[in-house]
Design an enzyme around this catalytic site. Structure first.
Site, mmCIF file in Angstrom:
data_model
loop_
_atom_site.group_PDB
_atom_site.id
_atom_site.type_symbol
_atom_site.label_atom_id
_atom_site.label_comp_id
_atom_site.label_asym_id
_atom_site.label_seq_id
_atom_site.Cartn_x
_atom_site.Cartn_y
_atom_site.Cartn_z
ATOM 1 N N GLN A 59 71.469 -44.229 15.660
ATOM 2 C CA GLN A 59 71.219 -43.648 14.275
ATOM 3 C C GLN A 59 69.877 -43.551 14.396
ATOM 4 O O GLN A 59 68.966 -44.318 14.522
ATOM 5 C CB GLN A 59 71.533 -44.864 13.378
ATOM 6 C CG GLN A 59 71.389 -44.179 11.820
ATOM 7 C CD GLN A 59 71.725 -45.093 10.834
ATOM 8 O OE1 GLN A 59 72.315 -46.301 11.082
ATOM 9 N NE2 GLN A 59 71.651 -44.888 9.731
ATOM 10 N N VAL A 82 68.034 -41.820 12.134
ATOM 11 C CA VAL A 82 67.386 -41.790 10.544
ATOM 12 C C VAL A 82 67.893 -42.801 10.040
ATOM 13 O O VAL A 82 69.356 -43.007 9.731
ATOM 14 C CB VAL A 82 67.671 -40.186 10.057
ATOM 15 C CG1 VAL A 82 66.924 -40.288 8.659
ATOM 16 C CG2 VAL A 82 66.914 -39.185 10.854
ATOM 17 N N HIS A 135 74.193 -41.573 6.623
ATOM 18 C CA HIS A 135 74.511 -40.187 6.567
ATOM 19 C C HIS A 135 75.785 -39.915 7.343
ATOM 20 O O HIS A 135 76.113 -40.460 8.403
ATOM 21 C CB HIS A 135 73.567 -39.229 7.169
ATOM 22 C CG HIS A 135 72.725 -39.595 8.403
ATOM 23 N ND1 HIS A 135 71.781 -40.488 8.736
ATOM 24 C CD2 HIS A 135 73.143 -39.020 9.620
ATOM 25 C CE1 HIS A 135 71.739 -40.781 9.948
ATOM 26 N NE2 HIS A 135 72.397 -39.874 10.726
ATOM 27 N N HIS A 158 77.949 -37.294 9.321
ATOM 28 C CA HIS A 158 78.093 -35.987 9.751
ATOM 29 C C HIS A 158 79.410 -35.119 9.619
ATOM 30 O O HIS A 158 80.472 -35.823 10.002
ATOM 31 C CB HIS A 158 77.779 -35.882 11.200
ATOM 32 C CG HIS A 158 76.702 -36.545 11.820
ATOM 33 N ND1 HIS A 158 75.360 -35.663 12.147
ATOM 34 C CD2 HIS A 158 76.146 -37.811 11.883
ATOM 35 C CE1 HIS A 158 74.487 -36.470 12.687
ATOM 36 N NE2 HIS A 158 74.660 -37.735 12.490
HETATM 37 P P1 DGP Z 1 71.875 -39.556 13.686
HETATM 38 O O1 DGP Z 1 71.245 -39.540 15.203
HETATM 39 O O2 DGP Z 1 73.211 -39.528 13.349
HETATM 40 O O3 DGP Z 1 71.048 -40.455 12.824
HETATM 41 O O4 DGP Z 1 71.466 -38.195 13.172
HETATM 42 C C1 DGP Z 1 70.422 -37.709 12.211
HETATM 43 C C2 DGP Z 1 70.424 -36.090 12.080
HETATM 44 O O5 DGP Z 1 69.416 -35.692 11.267
HETATM 45 C C3 DGP Z 1 70.305 -35.365 13.565
HETATM 46 O O6 DGP Z 1 71.497 -34.568 13.635
HETATM 47 C C4 DGP Z 1 69.126 -34.479 13.000
HETATM 48 C C5 DGP Z 1 69.029 -34.704 11.565
HETATM 49 N N1 DGP Z 1 67.598 -34.704 11.087
HETATM 50 C C6 DGP Z 1 66.437 -35.299 11.477
HETATM 51 N N2 DGP Z 1 65.484 -35.073 10.553
HETATM 52 C C7 DGP Z 1 65.927 -34.210 9.793
HETATM 53 C C8 DGP Z 1 65.415 -33.329 8.803
HETATM 54 O O7 DGP Z 1 63.762 -33.854 8.388
HETATM 55 N N3 DGP Z 1 65.847 -32.597 8.093
HETATM 56 C C9 DGP Z 1 67.219 -32.170 8.191
HETATM 57 N N4 DGP Z 1 67.774 -31.129 7.617
HETATM 58 N N5 DGP Z 1 67.944 -32.712 9.276
HETATM 59 C C10 DGP Z 1 67.225 -33.916 9.989
#
Ligand code: DGP
Length: 140
Positions: free
Chosen positions: A94, A96, A100, A102
């Site tokens: 993960q 972030v 969340h 996907h």
């Molecule tokens: P995960 O690896 O499952 O934690 O996915 C996090 C996702 O968040 C990754 O696919 C890219 C997306 N992401 C990261 N930072 C940002 C952002 O600032 N804006 C948006 N729209 N998506 C982001």
């Protein structure tokens, strides 16, 4: 739990970090992933800052997944997809630390299968039964 003041997805929820929002209600925001697996890849987040699925208040679980269903239908329709891939990196992998989901549009033979999730085999039916028993015991 991590600090919400430094959370990217809290900033998107607050509107202080721009995002391409596709849906929102009083408890959730859904927006385009900035690095999509395929065009139309959406992230759905609960507004309150929680890191993992197990941190989400039980009362919020059903509303979250009703929105997953709504967004999966919409992504499929909007992107002319054959289906979707719905996933949560729950702590491990993960990137972030704000829960969340996907929702990724999928097409038959889109190439996602294969590089993802190399499968294993259980050593035996007994090993499989032992694993199932461990999980059953943890659920009780
Ligand atoms: P995960 O690896 O499952 O934690 O996915 C996090 C996702 O968040 C990754 O696919 C890219 C997306 N992401 C990261 N930072 C940002 C952002 O600032 N804006 C948006 N729209 N998506 C982001």
């Amino acid at each position: 739990m991590s600090d919400s003041s430094e959370c990217l997805f809290c900033a998107i929820v607050d509107g202080t970090l721009p995002a391409h929002v596709v849906y929102e209600d009083d408890a959730h925001v859904a927006f385009l992933d900035k690095s999509p697996l395929f065009v139309g890849h959406v992230l759905l987040v609960p507004r309150p800052h929680v890191v993992a699925l197990s941190d989400l208040d039980a009362s919020r679980v059903a509303p979250l997944f009703l929105n997953v269903q709504k967004i999966a239908r919409a992504v499929e329709r909007a992107m002319g997809a054959d289906g979707t891939f719905v996933a949560i990196n729950n702590k491990v992998s993960q990137s972030v630390p704000h829960l969340h989901v996907h929702v990724v549009p999928r097409k038959t033979k889109d190439g996602l299968r294969g590089f993802f999730w190399p499968r294993q085999k259980y050593a035996s039916q007994e090993a499989m039964a032992v694993t199932a028993a461990h999980i059953r015991a943890a659920i009780k």
